[in-house]
Write a protein that holds these residues in place. Structure first.
Motif, PDB file in Angstrom:
ATOM      1  N   VAL A   1      37.630 -10.204  22.134  1.00 14.88           N
ATOM      2  CA  VAL A   1      37.434  -8.835  22.594  1.00 14.88           C
ATOM      3  C   VAL A   1      36.217  -8.795  23.500  1.00 14.88           C
ATOM      4  N   THR A   2      36.410  -8.419  24.747  1.00 15.86           N
ATOM      5  CA  THR A   2      35.305  -8.395  25.689  1.00 15.86           C
ATOM      6  C   THR A   2      34.343  -7.261  25.360  1.00 15.86           C
ATOM      7  N   ALA A   3      33.202  -7.258  26.018  1.00 22.37           N
ATOM      8  CA  ALA A   3      32.188  -6.234  25.779  1.00 22.37           C
ATOM      9  C   ALA A   3      32.749  -4.848  26.079  1.00 22.37           C
ATOM     10  N   GLY A   4      32.351  -3.895  25.270  1.00 26.15           N
ATOM     11  CA  GLY A   4      32.811  -2.535  25.460  1.00 26.15           C
ATOM     12  C   GLY A   4      32.900  -1.805  24.138  1.00 26.15           C
ATOM     13  N   ILE A   5      33.276  -0.534  24.190  1.00 28.56           N
ATOM     14  CA  ILE A   5      33.435   0.289  22.994  1.00 28.56           C
ATOM     15  C   ILE A   5      34.913   0.595  22.823  1.00 28.56           C
ATOM     16  N   TYR A   6      35.421   0.321  21.637  1.00 30.59           N
ATOM     17  CA  TYR A   6      36.839   0.480  21.346  1.00 30.59           C
ATOM     18  C   TYR A   6      36.975   1.498  20.211  1.00 30.59           C
ATOM     19  N   ARG A   7      37.622   2.639  20.504  1.00 26.56           N
ATOM     20  CA  ARG A   7      37.703   3.745  19.547  1.00 26.56           C
ATOM     21  C   ARG A   7      39.119   3.800  18.958  1.00 26.56           C
ATOM     22  N   LEU A   8      39.236   3.351  17.716  1.00 30.51           N
ATOM     23  CA  LEU A   8      40.533   3.250  17.080  1.00 30.51           C
ATOM     24  C   LEU A   8      41.018   4.590  16.533  1.00 30.51           C
ATOM     25  N   GLN A   9      42.351   4.735  16.493  1.00 28.99           N
ATOM     26  CA  GLN A   9      42.980   5.889  15.853  1.00 28.99           C
ATOM     27  C   GLN A   9      43.470   5.553  14.448  1.00 28.99           C
ATOM     28  N   GLU A  10      43.570   4.249  14.133  1.00 30.41           N
ATOM     29  CA  GLU A  10      44.037   3.773  12.840  1.00 30.41           C
ATOM     30  C   GLU A  10      43.541   2.346  12.659  1.00 30.41           C
ATOM     31  N   PRO A  11      43.657   1.811  11.456  1.00 24.54           N
ATOM     32  CA  PRO A  11      43.084   0.481  11.223  1.00 24.54           C
ATOM     33  C   PRO A  11      43.805  -0.616  12.004  1.00 24.54           C
ATOM     34  N   LEU A  12      43.050  -1.632  12.364  1.00 23.65           N
ATOM     35  CA  LEU A  12      43.632  -2.889  12.813  1.00 23.65           C
ATOM     36  C   LEU A  12      44.000  -3.682  11.563  1.00 23.65           C
ATOM     37  N   GLU A  13      45.221  -4.193  11.495  1.00 22.66           N
ATOM     38  CA  GLU A  13      45.647  -4.950  10.319  1.00 22.66           C
ATOM     39  C   GLU A  13      45.840  -6.413  10.706  1.00 22.66           C
ATOM     40  N   LEU A  14      44.934  -7.255  10.221  1.00 23.18           N
ATOM     41  CA  LEU A  14      44.931  -8.660  10.600  1.00 23.18           C
ATOM     42  C   LEU A  14      45.821  -9.472   9.668  1.00 23.18           C
ATOM     43  N   LYS A  15      46.568 -10.394  10.270  1.00 27.21           N
ATOM     44  CA  LYS A  15      47.468 -11.261   9.518  1.00 27.21           C
ATOM     45  C   LYS A  15      46.767 -12.569   9.155  1.00 27.21           C
ATOM     46  N   SER A  16      47.404 -13.366   8.324  1.00 29.83           N
ATOM     47  CA  SER A  16      46.829 -14.655   7.908  1.00 29.83           C
ATOM     48  C   SER A  16      46.465 -15.502   9.117  1.00 29.83           C
ATOM     49  N   GLY A  17      45.313 -16.131   9.032  1.00 30.79           N
ATOM     50  CA  GLY A  17      44.889 -17.067  10.061  1.00 30.79           C
ATOM     51  C   GLY A  17      44.373 -16.438  11.332  1.00 30.79           C
ATOM     52  N   MET A  18      44.417 -15.125  11.438  1.00 31.79           N
ATOM     53  CA  MET A  18      43.955 -14.479  12.664  1.00 31.79           C
ATOM     54  C   MET A  18      42.436 -14.555  12.784  1.00 31.79           C
ATOM     55  N   THR A  19      41.966 -14.669  14.013  1.00 38.24           N
ATOM     56  CA  THR A  19      40.551 -14.584  14.339  1.00 38.24           C
ATOM     57  C   THR A  19      40.340 -13.422  15.298  1.00 38.24           C
ATOM     58  N   LEU A  20      39.430 -12.529  14.938  1.00 39.58           N
ATOM     59  CA  LEU A  20      39.031 -11.425  15.808  1.00 39.58           C
ATOM     60  C   LEU A  20      37.574 -11.650  16.158  1.00 39.58           C
TER      61      LEU A  20
ATOM     62  N   ALA B   1      27.414  -8.848  18.765  1.00 37.79           N
ATOM     63  CA  ALA B   1      27.259  -7.593  18.033  1.00 37.79           C
ATOM     64  C   ALA B   1      26.663  -6.488  18.894  1.00 37.79           C
ATOM     65  N   ASP B   2      25.870  -6.824  19.866  1.00 33.67           N
ATOM     66  CA  ASP B   2      25.278  -5.809  20.729  1.00 33.67           C
ATOM     67  C   ASP B   2      26.173  -5.450  21.904  1.00 33.67           C
ATOM     68  N   LYS B   3      27.285  -6.166  22.023  1.00 28.75           N
ATOM     69  CA  LYS B   3      28.129  -6.006  23.210  1.00 28.75           C
ATOM     70  C   LYS B   3      29.495  -5.400  22.898  1.00 28.75           C
ATOM     71  N   THR B   4      30.154  -5.875  21.853  1.00 27.85           N
ATOM     72  CA  THR B   4      31.484  -5.386  21.508  1.00 27.85           C
ATOM     73  C   THR B   4      31.370  -4.466  20.299  1.00 27.85           C
ATOM     74  N   VAL B   5      31.774  -3.218  20.459  1.00 25.91           N
ATOM     75  CA  VAL B   5      31.664  -2.221  19.396  1.00 25.91           C
ATOM     76  C   VAL B   5      33.048  -1.673  19.090  1.00 25.91           C
ATOM     77  N   ILE B   6      33.468  -1.807  17.831  1.00 25.35           N
ATOM     78  CA  ILE B   6      34.713  -1.193  17.377  1.00 25.35           C
ATOM     79  C   ILE B   6      34.342  -0.043  16.453  1.00 25.35           C
ATOM     80  N   THR B   7      34.812   1.149  16.796  1.00 25.73           N
ATOM     81  CA  THR B   7      34.513   2.347  16.028  1.00 25.73           C
ATOM     82  C   THR B   7      35.777   3.201  15.936  1.00 25.73           C
ATOM     83  N   HIS B   8      35.649   4.441  15.543  1.00 22.46           N
ATOM     84  CA  HIS B   8      36.811   5.310  15.391  1.00 22.46           C
ATOM     85  C   HIS B   8      36.784   6.416  16.430  1.00 22.46           C
ATOM     86  N   ALA B   9      37.963   6.921  16.744  1.00 19.76           N
ATOM     87  CA  ALA B   9      38.049   8.100  17.594  1.00 19.76           C
ATOM     88  C   ALA B   9      37.516   9.306  16.827  1.00 19.76           C
TER      89      ALA B   9
END
Length: 471
Positions: free
Chosen positions: A47-66, A71-79
């Motif tokens: 995930v490149t730098a930026g702010i990502y405002r989710l509407q619902e959870p991200l659901e990660l599957k087995s073996g996935m890497t996010l 930490a100062d560059k890529t921000v995942i938050t909620h709408a």
């Protein structure tokens, strides 16, 4: 081996694949959601730098890497309009029934294994937490900043072989009473990490901070209901309950090389069973700052080589406190610790507790704000004092004299070969000398906190990173 690039209509979505690995680099919210939703087990999403405002959870599957760009560059938050109800808080703790497990930014697929999340900021404040997982093995969380959540930053059930390290938790839970429950204060609360049934896991080099809660409300850095074969080490925990591991049948939990500004709480009704290894907790080489340092009782505990360094103005607690009523059989060992300025005392246990050895410690009391005058050790009159020994300790009371014991029955303990200075009740026991060494058997020297930021050298401590930054 195959490799290729392609674009999707949503925008600049760059991916590459091999026969074994698929990775995608995403730069928009739509791309991020699609990469997780449509991705396969084992995929990596960058995930490149930026702010990502989710509407619902991200659901990660087995073996996935996010993985973010930092930490100062890529921000995942909620709408703004994603605001789960707080009616399910406090959550039921020991079961998912009645929980809102979708009130988290990231929800691991049930029983997904081998998930990695790193190099991101996960931010509230309207959600219950950052990461939820149920029966996940080999979870790896690192280099995350987790901040401003209502209940718990990381909330897991049956976590096995997890590694949580190099994360920064800021106000990462325990704020739900501020979040919309009128008239509710204090009581049950969450923690930055709240794990139910944790096994063979490691929590290390994390920083826990609290800036936005009222001082009277409890907040837990690490809260766990049953831990087995796990280690919590080299963390800096600047909250009022540093670690809470109560009630369930813990086994071989090592708590070491942490800086704890609050309490380590490990009580169990009647002390709990002692496992085959003979050890429930080993608490060693920690720097403890709060006069109410360890909440008891627990059987099969060893507490050694710690520096307990308390402010004489904050003398409200006993270093070890037990508040229950059910008799506990022990054992416990408290040895080779340095104790500076215990407030009410060193050990006070309300319930009968047996097979306790206090040896080779150096304890220095000074006149406290109150001032405290009670005995340094207080035990239930119903203890089997033939199983309690206080020996080979150096205890000196500077200023206000203090008695060793708080009640008449406690003088039935074995009190032997202690060096006592300005202790006021030496006429109550023989304290026969032996050839054994008095005080610490070896000098106390260790490094603790996040990446060994603090050095303990006897009574002296080196400066932390925060000390330097504040100057």
């Amino acid at each position: 081996m195959i490799s290729f690039k392609f674009l999707i209509a949503a925008g600049l979505f760059v991916a590459f694949a091999t026969s074994d690995v698929f990775a995608a680099e995403v730069a928009t919210l739509k791309e991020l959601v699609a990469a997780i939703r449509d991705g396969q087990e084992g995929d990596t999403v960058e995930v490149t730098a930026g702010i990502y405002r989710l509407q619902e959870p991200l659901e990660l599957k087995s073996g996935m890497t996010l993985r973010g760009a930092g930490a100062d560059k890529t921000v995942i938050t909620h709408a703004d309009d994603w605001k789960p109800s707080t009616k399910t808080l406090p959550d039921p703790e020991m079961t998912t029934k009645g929980m809102d497990t979708y009130a988290y930014l990231i929800r691991l697929a049930n029983r997904a294994s081998g998930v990695t999340i790193s190099d991101l900021t996960l931010k509230g404040p309207q959600l219950h937490g950052a990461v939820f997982g149920f029966e996940n093995e080999d979870l790896h969380l690192h280099d995350l900043r987790i901040r401003d959540f209502l209940w718990s930053g990381i909330r897991t059930f049956a976590m096995k072989r997890a590694k949580i390290h190099d994360c920064d938790f800021v106000d990462a839970g325990g704020r739900w009473q501020r979040g919309g429950t009128p008239g509710v204060k204090g009581g049950i609360t969450g923690g930055a990490i709240f794990a139910i049934w944790m096994k063979e896991s490691e929590i290390a080099h994390n920083r826990f901070r609290r800036t936005q809660m009222e001082k009277e409300n409890e907040f837990y850095g690490i809260k766990c209901r049953q831990g087995k074969q796990s280690r919590i080490h080299h963390n800096t925990i600047e909250v009022n309950f540093s670690i809470e591991m109560p009630f369930e049948n813990d086994e071989d939990v090592e708590i070491d090389h942490n800086i704890c500004h609050g309490t380590i709480s490990i009580p169990k009704h009647a002390g709990g069973p002692v496992p085959e290894s003979n050890r429930t907790f080993h608490i060693h080489h920690n720097y403890m700052r709060h006069s109410y340092s360890i909440e008891f009782v627990r059987n099969g505990v060893e507490i050694d080589h710690n520096l307990f360094d308390f402010d004489t103005k904050q003398d409200v607690g006993n270093l070890i406190s037990g508040f229950g009523k059910a008799p506990a059989k022990g054992p416990a060992s408290f040895h080779n610790n340095l104790v500076s300025n215990p407030g009410r005392g060193v050990i006070w246990i309300n319930e009968p507790y047996n097979r306790l050895v206090v040896r080779n410690n150096h304890i220095v009391t000074r006149t406290t704000a109150t001032p405290r005058k009670e005995g340094l050790f207080g035990f239930s009159p119903d203890c089997d004092f033939s199983t309690i020994a206080i020996r080979n300790n150096f205890i000196e009371c500077k200023g206000q004299p203090r008695p060793l014991m708080r009640n008449d029955e406690s003088y039935g303990a074995t009190i032997q070969n202690n060096r006592l200075e300005n202790v006021s009740d030496t006429d109550r026991y023989e304290n026969l000398p032996t050839d054994a060494q008095i005080g610490l058997e070896t000098p106390l020297f260790f490094q603790c906190g996040v990446h060994e930021e603090l050095t303990v050298n006897g009574w002296e401590t080196g400066r932390t990173v925060q000390d330097v930054e504040q100057e």
